[in-house]
Design a protein around this motif. Structure first.
Motif, mmCIF file in Angstrom:
data_model
loop_
_atom_site.group_PDB
_atom_site.id
_atom_site.type_symbol
_atom_site.label_atom_id
_atom_site.label_comp_id
_atom_site.label_asym_id
_atom_site.label_seq_id
_atom_site.Cartn_x
_atom_site.Cartn_y
_atom_site.Cartn_z
ATOM 1 N N UNK A 44 0.817 -1.213 0.000
ATOM 2 C CA UNK A 44 0.000 0.000 0.000
ATOM 3 C C UNK A 44 0.850 1.262 0.000
ATOM 4 N N UNK A 45 2.067 1.177 0.495
ATOM 5 C CA UNK A 45 2.951 2.343 0.435
ATOM 6 C C UNK A 45 3.350 2.658 -1.000
ATOM 7 N N UNK A 46 3.323 1.649 -1.859
ATOM 8 C CA UNK A 46 3.662 1.836 -3.273
ATOM 9 C C UNK A 46 2.409 2.085 -4.095
ATOM 10 N N UNK A 47 1.353 1.360 -3.767
ATOM 11 C CA UNK A 47 0.098 1.444 -4.521
ATOM 12 C C UNK A 47 -1.052 1.686 -3.546
ATOM 13 N N UNK A 48 -1.325 2.945 -3.197
ATOM 14 C CA UNK A 48 -2.351 3.232 -2.192
ATOM 15 C C UNK A 48 -3.753 2.819 -2.605
ATOM 16 N N UNK A 49 -3.963 2.551 -3.877
ATOM 17 C CA UNK A 49 -5.267 2.086 -4.361
ATOM 18 C C UNK A 49 -5.414 0.576 -4.257
ATOM 19 N N UNK A 50 -4.454 -0.086 -3.638
ATOM 20 C CA UNK A 50 -4.388 -1.549 -3.468
ATOM 21 C C UNK A 50 -4.677 -2.332 -4.747
ATOM 22 N N UNK A 51 -4.125 -1.843 -5.860
ATOM 23 C CA UNK A 51 -4.255 -2.529 -7.137
ATOM 24 C C UNK A 51 -2.876 -2.753 -7.744
ATOM 25 N N UNK A 52 -2.741 -3.863 -8.448
ATOM 26 C CA UNK A 52 -1.520 -4.078 -9.227
ATOM 27 C C UNK A 52 -1.766 -3.556 -10.636
ATOM 28 N N UNK A 53 -0.689 -3.213 -11.351
ATOM 29 C CA UNK A 53 0.722 -3.266 -10.999
ATOM 30 C C UNK A 53 1.193 -1.952 -10.391
ATOM 31 N N UNK A 54 2.390 -2.016 -9.813
ATOM 32 C CA UNK A 54 3.098 -0.821 -9.371
ATOM 33 C C UNK A 54 4.582 -1.077 -9.621
ATOM 34 N N UNK A 55 5.321 -0.006 -9.843
ATOM 35 C CA UNK A 55 6.759 -0.168 -10.090
ATOM 36 C C UNK A 55 7.563 0.721 -9.163
ATOM 37 N N UNK A 56 8.793 0.306 -8.951
ATOM 38 C CA UNK A 56 9.801 1.123 -8.287
ATOM 39 C C UNK A 56 10.996 1.194 -9.225
ATOM 40 N N UNK A 57 11.347 2.412 -9.628
ATOM 41 C CA UNK A 57 12.509 2.619 -10.494
ATOM 42 C C UNK A 57 13.563 3.362 -9.679
ATOM 43 N N UNK A 58 14.689 2.724 -9.376
ATOM 44 C CA UNK A 58 15.717 3.401 -8.578
ATOM 45 C C UNK A 58 16.364 4.568 -9.313
ATOM 46 N N UNK A 59 16.205 4.600 -10.630
ATOM 47 C CA UNK A 59 16.798 5.650 -11.453
ATOM 48 C C UNK A 59 15.684 6.483 -12.079
ATOM 49 N N UNK A 60 15.040 7.302 -11.247
ATOM 50 C CA UNK A 60 13.934 8.123 -11.708
ATOM 51 C C UNK A 60 14.385 9.302 -12.549
ATOM 52 N N UNK A 61 13.444 10.147 -12.963
ATOM 53 C CA UNK A 61 13.765 11.253 -13.870
ATOM 54 C C UNK A 61 14.821 12.208 -13.336
ATOM 55 N N UNK A 62 14.882 12.380 -12.015
ATOM 56 C CA UNK A 62 15.855 13.285 -11.413
ATOM 57 C C UNK A 62 17.003 12.529 -10.755
ATOM 58 N N UNK A 63 17.141 11.258 -11.126
ATOM 59 C CA UNK A 63 18.206 10.443 -10.561
ATOM 60 C C UNK A 63 17.874 9.829 -9.229
ATOM 61 N N UNK A 64 16.659 10.097 -8.731
ATOM 62 C CA UNK A 64 16.234 9.523 -7.457
ATOM 63 C C UNK A 64 15.162 8.471 -7.698
ATOM 64 N N UNK A 65 14.962 7.545 -6.756
ATOM 65 C CA UNK A 65 13.942 6.510 -6.941
ATOM 66 C C UNK A 65 12.556 7.114 -7.121
ATOM 67 N N UNK A 66 11.734 6.437 -7.941
ATOM 68 C CA UNK A 66 10.361 6.864 -8.158
ATOM 69 C C UNK A 66 9.469 5.638 -8.086
ATOM 70 N N UNK A 67 8.306 5.796 -7.477
ATOM 71 C CA UNK A 67 7.309 4.726 -7.465
ATOM 72 C C UNK A 67 6.095 5.198 -8.245
ATOM 73 N N UNK A 68 5.453 4.269 -8.917
ATOM 74 C CA UNK A 68 4.271 4.582 -9.714
ATOM 75 C C UNK A 68 3.280 3.439 -9.624
ATOM 76 N N UNK A 69 1.994 3.789 -9.493
ATOM 77 C CA UNK A 69 0.924 2.819 -9.657
ATOM 78 C C UNK A 69 0.040 3.303 -10.796
ATOM 79 N N UNK A 70 -0.923 2.488 -11.197
ATOM 80 C CA UNK A 70 -1.801 2.685 -12.357
ATOM 81 C C UNK A 70 -1.055 2.327 -13.641
ATOM 82 N N UNK A 71 -1.550 1.294 -14.302
ATOM 83 C CA UNK A 71 -0.839 0.742 -15.453
ATOM 84 C C UNK A 71 -0.673 1.744 -16.588
ATOM 85 N N UNK A 72 -1.685 2.593 -16.831
ATOM 86 C CA UNK A 72 -1.562 3.581 -17.891
ATOM 87 C C UNK A 72 -0.457 4.580 -17.600
#
Length: 230
Positions: A44-72
């Motif tokens: 839920x810390x990654x996907x507060x909507x309790x739905x899959x999928x969700x991703x964690x990218x350690x190399x986000x747009x600003x060089x820092x980790x980013x998490x995203x939920x919602x497939x679109x």
């Protein structure tokens, strides 16, 4: 390496396919939604909507980790990260985005309701089955007409719109669909299904998903557990 928290569902397969098409390294963390793992605090810390999928990218747009939920949103993120499967020109880009929204707002929700009332509802409600089967057929018709003059959903090029829609049509038999009524869409479906990256993507976690037969799984997926405040 991108971490994908996912399961073998149409929305999960969208992201698996995209990662395979883009050639990005990734690891999968299974989230067994029938077992209720989507409600665990760590997920839920990654996907507060309790739905899959969700991703964690350690190399986000600003060089820092980013998490995203919602497939679109994840498809758009990966397209931006790699510069693939989303055209640069405004006209072609918006054509893709409108068909991506068509999937997110129509194909996914309506075919999901179709599946629920045809396969999983505890009682067979004729009105609901008829309503969502008719809507499924209408949506298939929209796509069939679009593909009469286009090689792909959003135009001549393969894009995230194709990736978003394809997994939802793999269960056509359970949706009350006769492919003979949609020849253009069937030809497109077969072309997409033959892509090696698509075949690899839909194989991800496929051996882990089991038929929904027990009451606990039904409760986790369709019961009051879904609606509990967290």
């Amino acid at each position: 390496m991108i971490t994908v928290h996912s399961w073998a569902t149409p929305n999960g397969h969208k992201v698996h396919i995209m990662l395979e098409e883009c050639g990005l390294p990734y690891e999968v963390v299974p989230v067994d939604i029938a077992a209720g793992e989507q409600f665990q605090p760590a997920f839920l810390r990654i996907s507060p909507n309790n739905k899959i999928p969700a991703i964690v990218d350690p190399d986000g747009p600003d060089g820092r980790p980013v998490t995203l939920f919602e497939s679109g949103a994840i498809l758009l993120y990966l397209a931006g990260k790699t510069g693939q499967l989303l055209p640069e020109g405004d006209r072609a880009r918006y054509a893709v985005l409108q068909w991506l929204m068509f999937q997110m707002g129509g194909v996914g929700p309506m075919l999901g309701q179709n599946h629920h009332f045809r396969l999983y509802a505890p009682e067979k409600i004729a009105y609901a089955i008829g309503r969502y089967t008719d809507e499924a057929r209408r949506l298939y018709g929209v796509m069939d007409r679009q593909l009469a003059d286009n090689a792909h959903i959003a135009g001549p090029e393969y894009s995230i719109a194709d990736i978003a829609i394809f997994p939802w049509l793999r269960n056509w038999q359970n949706q009350g669909i006769d492919w003979a009524d949609y020849p253009n869409l069937k030809a497109w479906f077969d072309r997409i299904a033959a892509r090696p990256a698509v075949q690899r993507g839909v194989a991800v976690l496929a051996d882990r998903r089991k038929p929904i037969t027990d009451d606990k799984a039904r409760e986790n997926l369709f019961g009051a557990t879904q609606y509990r405040r967290r």
